[in-house]
Design a protein around this motif. Structure first.
Motif, PDB file in Angstrom:
ATOM      1  N   CYS A  86       0.819  -1.210   0.000  1.00  0.00           N
ATOM      2  CA  CYS A  86       0.000   0.000   0.000  1.00  0.00           C
ATOM      3  C   CYS A  86       0.857   1.265   0.000  1.00  0.00           C
ATOM      4  CB  CYS A  86      -0.977   0.000   1.175  1.00  0.00           C
ATOM      5  SG  CYS A  86      -0.298   0.562   2.747  1.00  0.00           S
ATOM      6  N   SER A  87       2.130   1.133   0.388  1.00  0.00           N
ATOM      7  CA  SER A  87       3.019   2.303   0.353  1.00  0.00           C
ATOM      8  C   SER A  87       3.232   2.795  -1.077  1.00  0.00           C
ATOM      9  CB  SER A  87       4.368   1.959   0.991  1.00  0.00           C
ATOM     10  OG  SER A  87       5.034   0.944   0.261  1.00  0.00           O
ATOM     11  N   LEU A  88       3.077   1.903  -2.061  1.00  0.00           N
ATOM     12  CA  LEU A  88       3.250   2.290  -3.465  1.00  0.00           C
ATOM     13  C   LEU A  88       2.163   3.251  -3.918  1.00  0.00           C
ATOM     14  CD1 LEU A  88       4.190  -1.188  -5.010  1.00  0.00           C
ATOM     15  CD2 LEU A  88       5.711   0.569  -4.084  1.00  0.00           C
ATOM     16  N   LEU A  89       1.007   3.254  -3.246  1.00  0.00           N
ATOM     17  CA  LEU A  89      -0.082   4.163  -3.615  1.00  0.00           C
ATOM     18  C   LEU A  89       0.284   5.618  -3.358  1.00  0.00           C
ATOM     19  CD1 LEU A  89      -3.126   2.186  -2.153  1.00  0.00           C
ATOM     20  CD2 LEU A  89      -2.577   2.484  -4.573  1.00  0.00           C
ATOM     21  N   PHE A  90       1.253   5.860  -2.490  1.00  0.00           N
ATOM     22  CA  PHE A  90       1.637   7.219  -2.146  1.00  0.00           C
ATOM     23  C   PHE A  90       2.629   7.819  -3.142  1.00  0.00           C
ATOM     24  CE2 PHE A  90       0.008   5.407   1.681  1.00  0.00           C
ATOM     25  CZ  PHE A  90      -0.550   6.438   2.398  1.00  0.00           C
ATOM     26  N   LEU A  91       3.125   7.000  -4.054  1.00  0.00           N
ATOM     27  CA  LEU A  91       4.102   7.462  -5.038  1.00  0.00           C
ATOM     28  C   LEU A  91       3.433   7.702  -6.378  1.00  0.00           C
ATOM     29  CD1 LEU A  91       6.957   4.948  -4.123  1.00  0.00           C
ATOM     30  CD2 LEU A  91       6.625   7.265  -3.248  1.00  0.00           C
ATOM     31  N   GLY A  92       4.062   8.507  -7.216  1.00  0.00           N
ATOM     32  CA  GLY A  92       3.503   8.837  -8.513  1.00  0.00           C
ATOM     33  C   GLY A  92       2.611  10.073  -8.454  1.00  0.00           C
ATOM     34  N   ARG A  93       2.115  10.481  -9.611  1.00  0.00           N
ATOM     35  CA  ARG A  93       1.252  11.667  -9.680  1.00  0.00           C
ATOM     36  C   ARG A  93      -0.089  11.377  -9.031  1.00  0.00           C
ATOM     37  NH1 ARG A  93       1.515  16.120 -13.300  1.00  0.00           N
ATOM     38  NH2 ARG A  93      -0.395  17.377 -13.235  1.00  0.00           N
ATOM     39  N   PRO A  94      -0.488  12.147  -8.034  1.00  0.00           N
ATOM     40  CA  PRO A  94      -1.753  11.886  -7.337  1.00  0.00           C
ATOM     41  C   PRO A  94      -2.963  12.129  -8.241  1.00  0.00           C
ATOM     42  CG  PRO A  94      -0.308  13.310  -6.024  1.00  0.00           C
ATOM     43  CD  PRO A  94       0.275  13.242  -7.402  1.00  0.00           C
ATOM     44  N   ASN A  95      -3.981  11.316  -8.051  1.00  0.00           N
ATOM     45  CA  ASN A  95      -5.281  11.560  -8.669  1.00  0.00           C
ATOM     46  C   ASN A  95      -6.363  11.226  -7.643  1.00  0.00           C
ATOM     47  OD1 ASN A  95      -5.997   8.638  -8.960  1.00  0.00           O
ATOM     48  ND2 ASN A  95      -4.281   8.660 -10.417  1.00  0.00           N
ATOM     49  N   THR A  96      -7.595  11.469  -7.999  1.00  0.00           N
ATOM     50  CA  THR A  96      -8.682  11.300  -7.023  1.00  0.00           C
ATOM     51  C   THR A  96      -8.750   9.878  -6.479  1.00  0.00           C
ATOM     52  OG1 THR A  96      -9.951  13.011  -8.187  1.00  0.00           O
ATOM     53  CG2 THR A  96     -11.158  11.593  -6.669  1.00  0.00           C
ATOM     54  N   VAL A  97      -8.578   8.892  -7.346  1.00  0.00           N
ATOM     55  CA  VAL A  97      -8.673   7.494  -6.919  1.00  0.00           C
ATOM     56  C   VAL A  97      -7.549   7.135  -5.955  1.00  0.00           C
ATOM     57  CG1 VAL A  97      -8.646   5.096  -7.702  1.00  0.00           C
ATOM     58  CG2 VAL A  97      -9.864   6.826  -9.037  1.00  0.00           C
ATOM     59  N   THR A  98      -6.297   7.476  -6.320  1.00  0.00           N
ATOM     60  CA  THR A  98      -5.169   7.122  -5.455  1.00  0.00           C
ATOM     61  C   THR A  98      -5.216   7.878  -4.127  1.00  0.00           C
ATOM     62  OG1 THR A  98      -3.787   8.787  -6.568  1.00  0.00           O
ATOM     63  CG2 THR A  98      -3.661   6.509  -7.368  1.00  0.00           C
ATOM     64  N   CYS A  99      -5.708   9.117  -4.145  1.00  0.00           N
ATOM     65  CA  CYS A  99      -5.804   9.882  -2.904  1.00  0.00           C
ATOM     66  C   CYS A  99      -6.759   9.204  -1.921  1.00  0.00           C
ATOM     67  CB  CYS A  99      -6.276  11.304  -3.190  1.00  0.00           C
ATOM     68  SG  CYS A  99      -5.005  12.381  -3.883  1.00  0.00           S
ATOM     69  N   ILE A 100      -7.861   8.675  -2.431  1.00  0.00           N
ATOM     70  CA  ILE A 100      -8.817   7.975  -1.566  1.00  0.00           C
ATOM     71  C   ILE A 100      -8.250   6.632  -1.116  1.00  0.00           C
ATOM     72  CG2 ILE A 100     -11.085   6.863  -1.524  1.00  0.00           C
ATOM     73  CD1 ILE A 100     -12.111   9.118  -3.295  1.00  0.00           C
ATOM     74  N   LEU A 101      -7.656   5.891  -2.068  1.00  0.00           N
ATOM     75  CA  LEU A 101      -7.138   4.563  -1.752  1.00  0.00           C
ATOM     76  C   LEU A 101      -5.975   4.615  -0.769  1.00  0.00           C
ATOM     77  CD1 LEU A 101      -7.241   2.700  -5.197  1.00  0.00           C
ATOM     78  CD2 LEU A 101      -8.723   2.361  -3.209  1.00  0.00           C
ATOM     79  N   GLN A 102      -5.172   5.676  -0.837  1.00  0.00           N
ATOM     80  CA  GLN A 102      -4.025   5.799   0.071  1.00  0.00           C
ATOM     81  C   GLN A 102      -4.443   5.626   1.521  1.00  0.00           C
ATOM     82  OE1 GLN A 102      -2.094   9.556  -0.474  1.00  0.00           O
ATOM     83  NE2 GLN A 102      -1.288   9.054  -2.497  1.00  0.00           N
TER      84      GLN A 102
END
Length: 302
Positions: A86-102
């Motif tokens: 789940c730490s990989l969700l914090f990397l890369g360009r943020p978008n609405t989906v990843t911000c929620i999933l983080q």
């Protein structure tokens, strides 16, 4: 000039202050040196956890694996794999989906991991207290009551996350003031109250696990992992107590790096403190991985 013109937020003034230049978008990317290091650490820990899970499955009929509740050990190892990933969700360009999933993924998977530690700790206590037939503690142990701790605790955390998403969910935001010439793209937590409720609930579970394990630390050593559970929760609590002041004192991409590092460090603390001694005995000291070996050790110690 007699009258200055302020540059828009997505632009900044050059050194001569004669024109506005476009800010460069900035975020903690996978290709950055820091991003690559965090990705490598997260993947290494997840593969190590999967390897340990394989060891436990292979040696499922041995004394150490049986004595420490196979099911709870499997659940904890699988949840730790997801914790590292789940730490990989914090990397890369943020978008609405990843911000929620983080935040949601982080809160739920760590709740499963910590509640599993709590269930293992309660199981250890009940195992040593339920010595007399017919006692209520014996019934609780035989019925598998400690295993219900995991779904109950997880359901409470899911409720907190649902309220968070229903009121003020995380969203993509920008920070044009932390770094000159850059506009940082980041995830805004939305409701800080909900964020601290999720983090506070996780902390209360960790504190409860630490307290129960600490009280059970002096139980007989044979097949007893209370000391390892105590130390693992001490490391876990120390990491997140350190995280809060450091997180609020950093800006920009370093905030994301601090959060990812805390996730990896706390997960590694649980993995190392709980499973490293068991893997050592299983792989390097096979003579201890049997009831006969433990009895021989007790006689030798006496």
């Amino acid at each position: 000039m007699e009258q200055c013109v302020k540059c828009p937020d997505h632009q900044y003034a050059n050194t001569q202050r004669t024109q506005c230049l476009l800010r460069v978008a900035s975020f903690l990317a996978f290709g950055d040196p820091l991003g690559m290091a965090l990705v490598a650490i997260g993947l290494c820990f997840s593969m190590l956890t999967a390897f340990i899970l394989g060891i436990f499955v292979k040696h499922k009929d041995t004394a150490i694996v049986k004595a420490n509740n196979q099911t709870l050990s499997y659940i904890l190892l699988i949840s730790l794999i997801f914790c590292f990933l789940c730490s990989l969700l914090f990397l890369g360009r943020p978008n609405t989906v990843t911000c929620i999933l983080q935040q949601i993924t982080f809160g739920v998977v760590f709740t499963v991991a910590v509640s599993t530690v709590l269930a293992k700790t309660v199981t250890v206590v009940l195992a040593f207290k339920a010595t007399s037939p017919g006692r209520r503690m014996r019934w609780l142990l035989v019925s598998g009551a400690p295993n219900f701790i995991i779904p109950i605790c997880t359901l409470i955390q899911v409720t907190f996350c649902g309220l968070w998403l229903g009121t003020s969910p995380p969203f993509v935001d920008t920070d044009a003031h932390s770094e000159h010439g850059h506009i940082i793209i980041l995830c805004n937590k939305g409701s800080l109250t909900a964020f601290y409720c999720v983090l506070g609930y996780l902390g209360s579970l960790a504190l409860a696990s630490f307290t129960v394990a600490f009280l059970a630390r002096n139980l007989p050593d044979t097949f007893n992992e209370a000391k390892f559970l105590t130390f693992s929760m001490l490391v876990f609590c120390s990491v997140w107590l350190t995280f809060l002041p450091v997180y609020h004192s950093t800006k920009g991409n370093l905030m994301v790096a601090v959060e990812v590092f805390s996730i990896l460090a706390s997960g590694a603390g649980l993995l190392g403190c709980i499973f490293a001694p068991k893997c050592y005995n299983i792989l390097l000291m096979p003579n201890r991985n049997s009831v006969h070996g433990f009895r021989h050790k007790i006689q030798y110690d006496k």
